[in-house]
Write a protein that holds these residues in place. Structure first.
Motif, PDB file in Angstrom:
ATOM      1  N   SER A 119       0.852  -1.194   0.066  1.00  0.00           N
ATOM      2  CA  SER A 119       0.022  -0.070  -0.032  1.00  0.00           C
ATOM      3  C   SER A 119       1.102   1.252  -0.222  1.00  0.00           C
ATOM      4  O   SER A 119       2.104   1.166   0.325  1.00  0.00           O
ATOM      5  CB  SER A 119      -1.195  -0.011   1.154  1.00  0.00           C
ATOM      6  OG  SER A 119      -0.276  -0.028   2.611  1.00  0.00           O
ATOM      7  N   ASN A 120       0.260   2.426  -0.355  1.00  0.00           N
ATOM      8  CA  ASN A 120       1.119   3.652  -0.599  1.00  0.00           C
ATOM      9  C   ASN A 120       1.883   4.239   0.391  1.00  0.00           C
ATOM     10  O   ASN A 120       2.803   5.157   0.279  1.00  0.00           O
ATOM     11  CB  ASN A 120       0.353   4.507  -1.495  1.00  0.00           C
ATOM     12  CG  ASN A 120      -0.440   5.283  -0.739  1.00  0.00           C
ATOM     13  OD1 ASN A 120      -0.683   5.003   0.564  1.00  0.00           O
ATOM     14  ND2 ASN A 120      -1.424   5.844  -1.457  1.00  0.00           N
ATOM     15  N   SER A 121       1.752   3.903   1.576  1.00  0.00           N
ATOM     16  CA  SER A 121       2.452   4.291   2.950  1.00  0.00           C
ATOM     17  C   SER A 121       3.206   3.164   3.482  1.00  0.00           C
ATOM     18  O   SER A 121       3.487   3.613   4.877  1.00  0.00           O
ATOM     19  CB  SER A 121       1.552   5.344   3.689  1.00  0.00           C
ATOM     20  OG  SER A 121       1.208   6.229   2.949  1.00  0.00           O
ATOM     21  N   TYR A 122       3.616   2.143   3.136  1.00  0.00           N
ATOM     22  CA  TYR A 122       4.222   1.203   3.527  1.00  0.00           C
ATOM     23  C   TYR A 122       5.640   1.207   3.590  1.00  0.00           C
ATOM     24  O   TYR A 122       6.316   1.460   2.589  1.00  0.00           O
ATOM     25  CB  TYR A 122       3.887  -0.237   2.943  1.00  0.00           C
ATOM     26  CG  TYR A 122       4.251  -1.383   3.792  1.00  0.00           C
ATOM     27  CD1 TYR A 122       3.274  -1.994   4.728  1.00  0.00           C
ATOM     28  CD2 TYR A 122       5.527  -2.052   3.774  1.00  0.00           C
ATOM     29  CE1 TYR A 122       3.465  -3.000   5.467  1.00  0.00           C
ATOM     30  CE2 TYR A 122       5.726  -2.925   4.855  1.00  0.00           C
ATOM     31  CZ  TYR A 122       4.728  -3.470   5.396  1.00  0.00           C
ATOM     32  OH  TYR A 122       5.185  -4.449   6.301  1.00  0.00           O
ATOM     33  N   TYR A 123       6.302   1.355   4.712  1.00  0.00           N
ATOM     34  CA  TYR A 123       7.966   1.812   5.046  1.00  0.00           C
ATOM     35  C   TYR A 123       8.594   0.747   5.451  1.00  0.00           C
ATOM     36  O   TYR A 123       9.528   0.941   6.044  1.00  0.00           O
ATOM     37  CB  TYR A 123       8.054   2.980   5.630  1.00  0.00           C
ATOM     38  CG  TYR A 123       7.302   4.250   5.207  1.00  0.00           C
ATOM     39  CD1 TYR A 123       7.662   4.688   3.791  1.00  0.00           C
ATOM     40  CD2 TYR A 123       6.136   4.898   5.742  1.00  0.00           C
ATOM     41  CE1 TYR A 123       7.122   5.884   3.308  1.00  0.00           C
ATOM     42  CE2 TYR A 123       5.463   5.913   5.274  1.00  0.00           C
ATOM     43  CZ  TYR A 123       5.926   6.315   3.833  1.00  0.00           C
ATOM     44  OH  TYR A 123       5.325   7.512   3.465  1.00  0.00           O
ATOM     45  N   ASN A 124       8.331  -0.620   5.037  1.00  0.00           N
ATOM     46  CA  ASN A 124       8.827  -1.701   5.318  1.00  0.00           C
ATOM     47  C   ASN A 124       9.404  -1.997   6.946  1.00  0.00           C
ATOM     48  O   ASN A 124      10.132  -2.656   7.389  1.00  0.00           O
ATOM     49  CB  ASN A 124      10.287  -1.817   4.753  1.00  0.00           C
ATOM     50  CG  ASN A 124      10.241  -1.562   3.382  1.00  0.00           C
ATOM     51  OD1 ASN A 124       9.323  -2.541   2.701  1.00  0.00           O
ATOM     52  ND2 ASN A 124      10.771  -0.760   2.389  1.00  0.00           N
TER      53      ASN A 124
END
Lengths: 155, 143
Positions: A119-124
């Motif tokens: 998803s577009n705000s996934y920062y691992n």
């Protein structure tokens, strides 16, 4: 008013200035403690909430579930590999960038297939993972696979 | 003002402060400890989870919220459910819960002080409404 009375009055005034600050602090701390305690009592495990949000990935044809072209019948639990793209992820779970860090974000991985989308705000930042047995439709073939839903909570 | 007069004034002031502090602490504790606040938060949380479950369903569905909803106003907007007390223009203890719908989906509806509320999914629209009674004490075809 004599000097002693003046001194007493001034001393008490200064005392109440400090006391006012301390009393306000105590009341704010008290309210904050009660609010935190209430939040703890009413908290729903994030794993449950994420699981309910994540159900759409497998069961909804507006996400990744396979839908027959002619009959329009949706096959829950069957992932259409053609739909398994970042663009479809943004349609299925469209979170605004500015709000993205305040809610769940997902990284989906098909274990056997090796495909991965986010998803577009996934920062691992994988906080926990949910594992789901699924079928994958690739062309005319249907194979067994495991969908791993990595969940990122608020940052 | 003589010494006696000023000290009496200070004693009255101190008593007033003590009474005010006791009252404020009691009212803060009461507002947080009241069950209505917890009920509002719980209802908002449960309805947002129900909406997430409905979104996952491939077809249409109608489900009834299984708890009493007579005390509150439920307002469903596109990305949030608000549970607040009726009458008040702004309820400082209103409970908000946010959710994310897929693109082109919509959610709406307001229900005020009704004994039972239902969530209905029809196509890409989720509606919050009062349950229509088909028979006495039975909601309209819940799943």
């Amino acid at each position: 008013m004599n000097h002693k009375a003046q001194f007493d009055f001034t001393r008490k005034t200064i005392y109440w200035m400090f006391a006012g600050v301390i009393i306000t602090g105590v009341m704010l701390t008290f309210a904050f403690t009660l609010a935190t305690y209430k939040e703890k009592l009413l908290a729903v495990p994030p794993e449950l909430k994420a699981e309910l949000v994540g159900l759409r990935f497998m069961y909804n044809s507006d996400c990744f579930a396979y839908q027959h072209k002619e009959t329009k019948v949706t096959h829950p639990g069957v992932i259409d590999l053609k739909k398994f793209t970042s663009a479809q992820m943004n349609n299925c779970y469209p979170i605004l960038k500015e709000k993205g860090t305040k809610t769940f974000n997902f990284r989906l991985k098909l274990e056997q297939e090796g495909s991965e989308i986010k998803s577009n705000s996934y920062y691992n930042k994988d906080d926990f993972a949910i594992f789901k047995e699924v079928l994958v439709k690739k062309g005319d073939e249907i194979t067994k696979d495991r969908l791993i839903i990595y969940v990122q909570e608020k940052i | 003002m003589n010494k006696r007069g000023s000290s009496i004034m200070m004693i009255i002031f101190e008593l007033l402060v003590v009474v005010m502090v006791v009252y404020l602490l009691t009212s803060i504790a009461h507002s947080y400890a009241s069950s209505t606040l917890a009920a509002k938060v719980q209802a908002a949380e449960e309805i947002s989870m129900m909406i997430n479950t409905l979104v996952a369903l491939p077809g249409d569905a109608l489900i009834q919220y299984p708890k009493s909803s007579e005390l509150f106003v439920f307002t469903l907007a596109n990305d949030q459910i608000v549970v607040h007390e009726p009458g008040a223009i702004t309820d400082p203890t209103a409970a908000y819960r946010f959710f994310t719908l897929p693109k082109d989906y919509a959610a709406e509806g307001t229900v005020e002080k009704k004994s039972s509320i239902c969530l209905e999914k029809k196509g890409k629209k989720i509606t919050l409404r009062e349950c229509v009674q088909t028979q006495k004490n039975e909601p309209q075809s819940p799943i």
